[in-house]
Write an enzyme that holds these catalytic residues in place. Structure first.
Site, PDB file in Angstrom:
ATOM      1  CE  LYS A 117      -4.492  -1.093   0.222  1.00 26.54           C
ATOM      2  NZ  LYS A 117      -5.528  -0.481  -0.613  1.00 26.54           N
ATOM      3  CB  SER A 166      -0.881  -8.041  -0.550  1.00 28.93           C
ATOM      4  OG  SER A 166      -1.782  -8.649   0.358  1.00 28.93           O
TER       5      SER A 166
END
Length: 520
Positions: A64, A321
């Site tokens: 992110k 992720s």
């Protein structure tokens, strides 16, 4: 609330614009190019070469950071002076916080109260004095609504976690790195999906340069907004979302991310909690790192794909992720990973409440290892046992059921029963008037395959077992709790039995909690 209406439409942010913005993205001011690492153990087990894109190695332990920094680095002087606001379940918040500290921009970050504490603490640490954290609501969508109100009041610039072209281009650099790191043939890239920023960016970039490579999104069964939207042909809003994979718990995907995914994504997969837990363990076994549930989502989808479609001669990539996992969740992950990998079957077995029944029960199990055993006497005629059994293949559940029935035992398969796995396994027993002359003992024995079965085989047949609890915790020694009904005049004989048994033990018959909660 969306920046999409102000800056771009799905038709203007096309393939060439995505490529241009991805190549020029300023992610490497703070992010690093992460490894594309072979998962050797898992590859050998699946018969399929698997590569892990290690975004859990970023400074904020999540991809992110890429999109958040790229968006904020493009703010003009007036926008920086007013400050920014973001809504996030945690990982986007950390990216915004670090970007705010690096760029000297004041940031208000709205997070749901369900966000893991490890993420909340990280946001405050990374942002320092530049960041104000506000906790509101149960999901990202609740936090987003609160952020919209604050934005209207104070004129902040909203840094969207997914539905923004600069954010999508920042996330697309993950796909850019994958193609650069592995220029050879690839069968598919599996991408975790919440609001769709990572999937939209990776799919758009890869399909522009390598249309032969499949791009497959993966969501949880209870947070599948993108899958439902693509099936419906329009973005849909979910009434509720599951919170286990909090990083992808989004009720509504973005307008722009939806359009890009509709154009470029080959397929969507849904996986359940047990599959995610099994994938977390797979990542750990190959990397000695522990991803968060959303971080293991793509690998769970890859494994499901291989199980359904078979192995490919070309490698497959799963994006790991993030790794912002609360430590106390590890208990749950370990508990459910065995079931998710089909390495544990869970049953309720009914046997006659009579001497010799436990031996027949052990005979039905054979040499299989017992992972859990819960029992409390409650019926003069029948004993109901909650048992977990280690398995090595998917069809072994049926074999076990047949074996129990051949011995005349009733059996109920609980392997897929959420109520049983989450709650009932911890609620077996209670007070009972049938447990007269009960003694309570704790035993330890070396934890080896079949150890519990051998322990049960050593139990003296003259005394009834009225309580039994065991759970394999992965330690060197197994620890069990046993209630045994021994008449007072047989206590000396029972002591001789204990001495001859050869296992360390402790008498818990006078334990205050036992007397309060279990003794009639």
């Amino acid at each position: 609330m969306s920046v999409l209406a102000e800056q771009v439409t799905p038709t203007t942010f096309g393939e060439h614009e995505l490529l241009r913005q991805t190549v020029g993205a300023r992610v490497y001011d703070v992010a690093r190019e992460t490894a594309l690492q072979p998962a050797q153990l898992l590859s050998a087990r699946l018969g399929q070469r698997v590569l892990l894109k290690r975004e859990d190695q970023q400074p904020v332990f999540s991809f992110k950071l890429r999109g958040a920094y790229n968006r904020m680095a493009g703010l003009d002087a007036a926008q920086r002076a007013r400050g920014v606001i973001a809504a996030s379940a945690g990982n986007h918040a950390q990216g915004v916080a670090l970007a705010a500290a690096r760029l000297g921009v004041h940031a208000v970050i709205v997070m749901p109260v369900t966000a893991p504490q490890v993420k909340v603490d990280a946001v405050r640490r990374l942002g320092g004095a530049q960041v104000e954290v506000v906790l509101v609501g149960d999901s990202y969508s609740d936090a987003q609504a609160a952020a919209a109100q604050l934005q209207a009041q104070h004129g902040y610039t909203f840094v969207h976690p997914f539905d923004d072209p600069a954010v999508i281009a920042g996330q697309a650099t993950v796909g850019m790195e994958i193609l650069r790191q592995h220029p050879g043939p690839l069968h598919a890239v599996f991408v975790p999906v919440g609001g769709g920023g990572l999937l939209a960016g990776v799919a758009g970039y890869i399909k522009a340069l390598r249309p032969d490579v499949k791009v497959i999104g993966v969501q949880t069964c209870d947070s599948d907004a993108m899958a439902q939207s693509l099936e419906a042909g329009t973005p849909v809003s979910l009434a509720e979302v599951g919170l286990f994979a909090d990083g992808t718990a989004v009720k509504r995907v973005g307008d722009l991310t939806f359009e890009l995914c509709r154009q470029y994504v080959d397929a969507m997969l849904r996986v359940d909690t047990d599959a995610i837990c099994a994938a977390i363990r797979d990542v750990f076994q190959d990397t000695r790192s522990v991803p968060e549930p959303a971080g293991a989502l793509a690998l769970a989808g890859l494994k499901q794909y291989v199980a359904t479609h078979g192995a490919s001669a070309e490698p497959m990539v799963a994006i790991v992720s993030g790794a912002n996992l609360n430590f106390d969740r590890l208990r749950f992950v370990a508990e459910r990973a065995e079931v998710g990998e089909q390495r544990e079957a869970v049953f309720a077995v009914t046997i006659p409440e009579e001497r010799g029944s436990f031996r027949r029960f052990c005979a039905a199990l054979g040499q299989r290892s017992i992972t859990e055993f819960n029992y409390r006497i409650g019926n003069a005629a029948e004993a109901h046992i909650f048992v977990g059994v280690q398995t090595t293949r998917g069809d072994e559940r049926g074999t076990l059921i047949d074996a129990f029935r051949e011995h005349g035992f009733g059996v109920l398969d609980l392997t897929d029963d959420e109520l049983a796995k989450l709650h009932l396994r911890h609620m077996i027993g209670g007070r009972t008037p049938l447990a007269n002359d009960e003694l309570l003992y704790r035993f330890e024995f070396p934890e080896r395959p079949g150890a519990l079965t051998r322990f049960l085989g050593h139990m003296h047949p003259d005394w009834n077992i009225s309580l039994f609890h065991y759970r394999n915790q992965g330690a060197d020694y197994g620890r069990i709790l046993v209630g045994i009904q021994v008449p007072s005049d047989e206590r000396p004989l029972f002591q001789s039995f204990l001495d001859a048994l050869g296992y360390p033990f402790r008498d818990e018959s006078d334990n205050a909690a036992y007397r309060l909660l279990l003794r009639a």
